[in-house]
Design a protein around this motif. Structure first.
Motif, PDB file in Angstrom:
ATOM      1  N   ALA A  53       9.327  -3.703  -5.611  1.00 25.74           N
ATOM      2  CA  ALA A  53       8.126  -2.889  -5.796  1.00 25.74           C
ATOM      3  C   ALA A  53       7.615  -2.362  -4.466  1.00 25.74           C
ATOM      4  O   ALA A  53       7.247  -1.185  -4.346  1.00 25.74           O
ATOM      5  N   ARG A  54       7.609  -3.209  -3.451  1.00 27.52           N
ATOM      6  CA  ARG A  54       7.128  -2.775  -2.140  1.00 27.52           C
ATOM      7  C   ARG A  54       7.996  -1.639  -1.606  1.00 27.52           C
ATOM      8  O   ARG A  54       7.483  -0.644  -1.103  1.00 27.52           O
ATOM      9  N   VAL A  55       9.302  -1.761  -1.750  1.00 29.22           N
ATOM     10  CA  VAL A  55      10.213  -0.711  -1.284  1.00 29.22           C
ATOM     11  C   VAL A  55       9.949   0.590  -2.047  1.00 29.22           C
ATOM     12  O   VAL A  55       9.835   1.669  -1.454  1.00 29.22           O
ATOM     13  N   LEU A  56       9.842   0.503  -3.368  1.00 26.78           N
ATOM     14  CA  LEU A  56       9.634   1.697  -4.180  1.00 26.78           C
ATOM     15  C   LEU A  56       8.275   2.340  -3.888  1.00 26.78           C
ATOM     16  O   LEU A  56       8.170   3.563  -3.786  1.00 26.78           O
ATOM     17  N   LEU A  57       7.248   1.533  -3.730  1.00 26.91           N
ATOM     18  CA  LEU A  57       5.922   2.085  -3.455  1.00 26.91           C
ATOM     19  C   LEU A  57       5.834   2.717  -2.071  1.00 26.91           C
ATOM     20  O   LEU A  57       5.017   3.611  -1.845  1.00 26.91           O
ATOM     21  N   ASP A  58       6.668   2.262  -1.157  1.00 26.94           N
ATOM     22  CA  ASP A  58       6.709   2.859   0.184  1.00 26.94           C
ATOM     23  C   ASP A  58       7.546   4.138   0.221  1.00 26.94           C
ATOM     24  O   ASP A  58       7.493   4.884   1.199  1.00 26.94           O
ATOM     25  N   ALA A  59       8.310   4.386  -0.832  1.00 28.86           N
ATOM     26  CA  ALA A  59       9.157   5.583  -0.888  1.00 28.86           C
ATOM     27  C   ALA A  59       8.299   6.788  -1.267  1.00 28.86           C
ATOM     28  O   ALA A  59       7.696   6.807  -2.346  1.00 28.86           O
ATOM     29  N   PRO A  60       8.233   7.783  -0.409  1.00 28.40           N
ATOM     30  CA  PRO A  60       7.362   8.933  -0.690  1.00 28.40           C
ATOM     31  C   PRO A  60       7.797   9.762  -1.898  1.00 28.40           C
ATOM     32  O   PRO A  60       6.990  10.471  -2.478  1.00 28.40           O
ATOM     33  N   ARG A  61       9.029   9.655  -2.301  1.00 23.26           N
ATOM     34  CA  ARG A  61       9.531  10.488  -3.406  1.00 23.26           C
ATOM     35  C   ARG A  61       9.783   9.712  -4.697  1.00 23.26           C
ATOM     36  O   ARG A  61      10.526  10.191  -5.566  1.00 23.26           O
ATOM     37  N   ASP A  63       9.434   8.800  -8.301  1.00 22.02           N
ATOM     38  CA  ASP A  63       8.881   9.632  -9.375  1.00 22.02           C
ATOM     39  C   ASP A  63       8.149   8.790 -10.421  1.00 22.02           C
ATOM     40  O   ASP A  63       8.210   7.564 -10.425  1.00 22.02           O
ATOM     41  N   LYS A  64       7.461   9.497 -11.304  1.00 19.31           N
ATOM     42  CA  LYS A  64       6.628   8.867 -12.337  1.00 19.31           C
ATOM     43  C   LYS A  64       7.434   7.912 -13.216  1.00 19.31           C
ATOM     44  O   LYS A  64       6.982   6.829 -13.561  1.00 19.31           O
ATOM     45  N   ARG A  65       8.646   8.311 -13.574  1.00 18.53           N
ATOM     46  CA  ARG A  65       9.506   7.489 -14.442  1.00 18.53           C
ATOM     47  C   ARG A  65       9.857   6.160 -13.763  1.00 18.53           C
ATOM     48  O   ARG A  65       9.788   5.090 -14.379  1.00 18.53           O
ATOM     49  N   GLU A  66      10.212   6.212 -12.484  1.00 23.51           N
ATOM     50  CA  GLU A  66      10.541   4.997 -11.731  1.00 23.51           C
ATOM     51  C   GLU A  66       9.323   4.083 -11.614  1.00 23.51           C
ATOM     52  O   GLU A  66       9.434   2.865 -11.775  1.00 23.51           O
ATOM     53  N   LEU A  67       8.175   4.689 -11.324  1.00 21.60           N
ATOM     54  CA  LEU A  67       6.962   3.893 -11.161  1.00 21.60           C
ATOM     55  C   LEU A  67       6.512   3.265 -12.480  1.00 21.60           C
ATOM     56  O   LEU A  67       6.052   2.131 -12.505  1.00 21.60           O
ATOM     57  N   ARG A  68       6.679   3.989 -13.571  1.00 19.04           N
ATOM     58  CA  ARG A  68       6.332   3.436 -14.886  1.00 19.04           C
ATOM     59  C   ARG A  68       7.250   2.262 -15.239  1.00 19.04           C
ATOM     60  O   ARG A  68       6.801   1.228 -15.721  1.00 19.04           O
TER      61      ARG A  68
END
Length: 109
Positions: A53-61, A63-68
């Motif tokens: 989660a930390r890696v994904l949240l730090d990624a500027p790109r 997308d909504k699908r990944e975050l959901r």
């Protein structure tokens, strides 16, 4: 074991989603050991998901699908570790009024 009921909340539910409990005199039986192993896996998976989660949240790109998808998995992991905490908390010894569970000396100042 829950001091009030003598039951241990297990880290899984029945097919209808209702909690499962174990009635046992000690925590060394095969079902207790299986529950301990599943709790350890759940904790490990939650820790790994938190790192992801930390890696994904730090990624500027991201997308909504990944975050959901991440949010759904985090909710599952949180549910699991809260159940583990509830189960373990219920098995802690209770102290009466005036009892001091903290050891004497060597405390934090």
């Amino acid at each position: 074991m829950d001091a009030m009921t003598g039951l241990r909340l297990l880290p899984w539910t029945d097919p209808d989603g209702k909690p499962c409990y174990l009635s046992s005199d000690d925590g060394s039986g095969p079902l207790s050991r299986r529950a301990d192993a599943i709790e350890a896996v759940q904790e490990s998976m939650a820790a790994e998901l938190l790192r992801h989660a930390r890696v994904l949240l730090d990624a500027p790109r991201a997308d909504k699908r990944e975050l959901r998808y991440l949010a759904e998995r985090l909710c599952e992991a949180l549910r699991d570790v809260l159940r583990v905490a509830e189960s373990r908390g219920a098995r802690l010894p209770s102290y009466g009024e005036g009892d001091d569970p903290a050891p004497r000396g060597g405390g934090c100042d």
